[in-house]
Design an enzyme around this catalytic site. Sequence first.
Site, PDB file in Angstrom:
ATOM      1  CE  LYS A  53      -3.884  -2.370   2.129  1.00  0.00           C
ATOM      2  NZ  LYS A  53      -4.591  -2.831   3.323  1.00  0.00           N
ATOM      3  CD  GLN A  97      -3.693  -4.527   6.329  1.00  0.00           C
ATOM      4  OE1 GLN A  97      -3.813  -3.460   5.745  1.00  0.00           O
ATOM      5  NE2 GLN A  97      -4.001  -5.674   5.759  1.00  0.00           N
ATOM      6  CG  ASP A 120     -10.173  -0.568   4.686  1.00  0.00           C
ATOM      7  OD1 ASP A 120      -9.739  -1.012   3.620  1.00  0.00           O
ATOM      8  OD2 ASP A 120      -9.586  -0.670   5.784  1.00  0.00           O
TER       9      ASP A 120
HETATM   10  N1  GUN Z   1      -6.881  -7.100   5.761  1.00  0.00           N
HETATM   11  C1  GUN Z   1      -7.098  -7.855   4.645  1.00  0.00           C
HETATM   12  N2  GUN Z   1      -7.726  -7.116   3.705  1.00  0.00           N
HETATM   13  C2  GUN Z   1      -7.912  -5.887   4.238  1.00  0.00           C
HETATM   14  C3  GUN Z   1      -8.496  -4.686   3.731  1.00  0.00           C
HETATM   15  O1  GUN Z   1      -9.001  -4.607   2.610  1.00  0.00           O
HETATM   16  N3  GUN Z   1      -8.476  -3.629   4.590  1.00  0.00           N
HETATM   17  C4  GUN Z   1      -7.958  -3.703   5.839  1.00  0.00           C
HETATM   18  N4  GUN Z   1      -8.011  -2.615   6.607  1.00  0.00           N
HETATM   19  N5  GUN Z   1      -7.406  -4.798   6.326  1.00  0.00           N
HETATM   20  C5  GUN Z   1      -7.389  -5.880   5.528  1.00  0.00           C
END
Ligand code: GUN
Length: 282
Positions: A53, A97, A120
């Site tokens: 990211k 996350q 998200d």
């Molecule tokens: N963990 C796995 N996929 C995601 C996601 O799309 N967003 C977040 N915040 N954590 C994750």
Amino acid sequence: MAMIIDGKAISSQIRNEIAEEVAAFTAEHGFAPSLTVIIVGDDPASQVYVRNKEKACTQVGIKSEIIRLPAETEEAELLKIIDGLNKDKSINGILVQLPLPKQINEKNIIAAIDPQKDVDAFSYENTGRIMAGDFDFLPCTPAGVMELLHRSGISVCGKDCVVIGRSNIVGKPMAMLLMHENGTVTVCHTKTKDLKSHTLRADILVSSVGKANFITADMVKDGVVIIDVGINHLHDGKLTGDVDFEGCFEKASAITPVPGGVGPMTVTMLLKNTLTAAKKQN
Ligand code: GUN
């Protein structure tokens, strides 16, 4: 024989478009859109996702910061940090996350993020908006799937769409987005009777199960579009999806590979949401 939907190429095209928009935003406002990612603990998969990211943000000109917290961090401390980020006008997007260590309640954390910074789209406000078809942000993976379909010239209207998996992150919002585009949607899950009777009817099949070789050629009809959301790590270290790619490739009209299908789109949609958040806030 299927057309392979190249998520890497489509993703790269969208990232170029986002980079142009980010440059225009930055020139106009004198500052770049910004994303703060919080990671608690040292789960190796999460570490990789967060690094990806950060790299993607840099690539398109989005300012990113990672806050790394120890695994024993208490919920109250995390809530305090989120409160500070909510109030900080220089932060446009906040992402915590997942998964979080067990002493922290994920629902409380998601609820604490300002919905306008919730890139998200996991908050109740944003999920409600998606249900109503009136949204600014979409969850990154289902949004990425829709982009893959759009940019491959695949229409959803009137199609029988079968989604396997009913998670809040993928299956449920995926079903909603397909419905918004006039698909006839069936959501299958672990308690579904006779899964094959559903998958055999699918014009568009989206699999988000997490089991390698779960979807085999005998389960799909000729001409199906297969979107494989699965990410499965095999014993030999290789990455594979839910779908027996070789077998299904012969019957499908279009199919996403793993890796190089949905995966790159998820991060790309996060960049798009961060840009949207920055625009909405300014
Ligand atoms: N963990 C796995 N996929 C995601 C996601 O799309 N967003 C977040 N915040 N954590 C994750």
